[in-house]
Design a protein around this motif. Sequence first.
Motif, PDB file in Angstrom:
ATOM      1  N   GLU A 295      68.728 -54.323  62.650  1.00 42.39           N
ATOM      2  CA  GLU A 295      68.937 -53.980  61.246  1.00 42.39           C
ATOM      3  C   GLU A 295      68.710 -55.152  60.296  1.00 42.39           C
ATOM      4  O   GLU A 295      69.450 -55.312  59.314  1.00 42.39           O
ATOM      5  N   HIS A 318      69.752 -45.135  62.171  1.00 41.34           N
ATOM      6  CA  HIS A 318      70.672 -46.114  62.760  1.00 41.34           C
ATOM      7  C   HIS A 318      70.561 -47.462  62.041  1.00 41.34           C
ATOM      8  O   HIS A 318      71.565 -48.024  61.595  1.00 41.34           O
ATOM      9  N   GLU A 319      69.349 -47.962  61.920  1.00 44.47           N
ATOM     10  CA  GLU A 319      69.179 -49.302  61.338  1.00 44.47           C
ATOM     11  C   GLU A 319      69.492 -49.310  59.841  1.00 44.47           C
ATOM     12  O   GLU A 319      70.004 -50.301  59.319  1.00 44.47           O
ATOM     13  N   HIS A 322      73.207 -49.427  59.158  1.00 51.01           N
ATOM     14  CA  HIS A 322      73.730 -50.799  59.252  1.00 51.01           C
ATOM     15  C   HIS A 322      73.636 -51.559  57.931  1.00 51.01           C
ATOM     16  O   HIS A 322      74.334 -52.561  57.756  1.00 51.01           O
ATOM     17  N   GLU A 341      78.357 -50.736  65.221  1.00 54.05           N
ATOM     18  CA  GLU A 341      77.625 -49.815  66.090  1.00 54.05           C
ATOM     19  C   GLU A 341      78.230 -48.413  66.157  1.00 54.05           C
ATOM     20  O   GLU A 341      77.492 -47.431  66.267  1.00 54.05           O
ATOM     21  N   ALA A 344      76.914 -46.773  62.923  1.00 54.62           N
ATOM     22  CA  ALA A 344      75.464 -46.512  62.908  1.00 54.62           C
ATOM     23  C   ALA A 344      75.134 -45.359  63.849  1.00 54.62           C
ATOM     24  O   ALA A 344      74.289 -44.510  63.563  1.00 54.62           O
ATOM     25  N   TYR A 396      78.652 -47.894  71.368  1.00 56.87           N
ATOM     26  CA  TYR A 396      77.944 -46.954  70.490  1.00 56.87           C
ATOM     27  C   TYR A 396      78.511 -45.529  70.641  1.00 56.87           C
ATOM     28  O   TYR A 396      78.924 -44.909  69.658  1.00 56.87           O
ATOM     29  N   HIS A 497      70.058 -50.622  69.763  1.00 53.18           N
ATOM     30  CA  HIS A 497      69.250 -51.705  69.313  1.00 53.18           C
ATOM     31  C   HIS A 497      69.727 -52.986  69.849  1.00 53.18           C
ATOM     32  O   HIS A 497      70.373 -53.060  70.831  1.00 53.18           O
TER      33      HIS A 497
HETATM   34 ZN    ZN Z   1      72.992 -50.909  65.847  1.00 55.70          ZN
END
Ligand code: ZN
Length: 506
Positions: A295, A318-319, A322, A341, A344, A396, A497
């Motif tokens: 991110e 997701h990114e 962040h 996490e 995200a 996550y 990630h």
């Molecule tokens: Zn992440």
Amino acid sequence: MHRRIIVPGVLASATLLLAIPASAASPSPGAPGIGDPYYPDYGNGGYDVSHYDLRLKYRPATDELEGTATLLVRATKDLSRFNLDFLLDVSEVRVDGAKASYASSGEHELEITPRKPVAKGTDFTVVVRYRGVPSEQEAYGFTSWHRTPDGGVAANEPEAAWWWFPSNDHPRDKATYDVSVQVPDGTQAISNGTLQSTSSRAGWTRYSWRSNKPQATYLATLAVGRFDLTTGTTESGIPVLNAYSKDLGDHAGAARASLERTGEVADWLTEYFGPYPYNALGGYVPNTDTGYALETQTRPFYSPRQFANGSNVSVVVHELAHQWYGNLVSVSGWKDIWINEGFARYAQWLWSEHEGEGTAQELADHVYASHPADDPFWTVKPGDPGPQNQFHGAVYDRGALALHVLRREIGDEAFFAVLKGWPRKYAHGNATVADFRRYAEEVSGKRLTALFETWLYEPAKPAAWTARTTPKAPDALVPPKSWKKIAATNGVHDTGHGHDHRHGRG
Ligand SMILES: [Zn+2]
């Protein structure tokens, strides 16, 4: 020797010492670490950086990086010496214009001794001249610099800066950045924020980028290679700049089909997290073979592998999530990784629901059911996973599950108020998991200690949970949709990630 026998002199010295106020204690070295128990030598003590100015030149053919870093710094104690985290070869250091002595120590420490001590509260300037071949530098047996056929990329978590600029490498010390890089004509240099200018001269092109809001060191990025750039704006007027390696091969179409939705995704996220916090947006895809995305602030890094099976907007979600959860509000220590996490990943679940590919409830049920009680998955504590498990799948997936349980406990209204209020409450700062629990308690009026303990800290599968409330569709509030039946794992196993081979989560 003499003073020992000159009694009046000794008495005079003692009197003098007593007269000196405590704050004028003699200067001492800044600590070689900022005080994070997961990574004791990451970051440094005794000062705070407010701005990095990096003026660099890079040769793709040989992977040589050279240039000057100018750091604007404030002393937070009386310093006789201080450290930066850095791996390349230094040829000169100046502190407030005067040459300073320096030495390498430890895995990645650059110890700087200014000619004169720096008093607490003083603003000072550090200039470091350096050069090196980043791909040849290792610390702890790994490198965060990814060599590509046409250049290189610095992107990793929690450490990437050591390979390209000297820093106080911990999210607790955020700063603004100007990154200006000269590369051969025909090659591009990509970094965070806004592209202020490009200029060409004598076969070299200079790209000057500005990231004008506080940014953690691991969120600073540099990529050099042959890129195609696209530009646009979000509905709310944020400029978008994406960069794609010219050599993405078969992945090129899927990469563009994903990143070109960056503006749409950012606008959608503002519904949950509040206004987008920065004045630039985008992403970049170099031709690396790394397995993660990251991110990096305003402009996430994506690996071509994210797009091996077609478009993957979920990783973009997701990114971009962040940018609020991780970048605007950063971990206080790396043990707080769940506040990056877990959220995200939960944003990916909300997106899945938005796209009709499975509801957050279905995805939560799936995570719970797909890991039997004896699965080591449940031994990882998302609220304090340990450095070896910082990027474990449980941080996550169990992390997102914990958020869904919280949502069921406090109800949608309070839950979404928390999601939106948190980034504003700690904007541009740092926070802990405990801070989040207290904030959720404040907004919901419920005691949540037991829930957090069970879902984030117990090294065991929690007993089946009984929801107190029924979740609405998150888009609520939009006309009801008929959700397609969940496709087994969709949304659950998107690559999270970023991290290196050491912490690797593959
Ligand atoms: Zn992440």
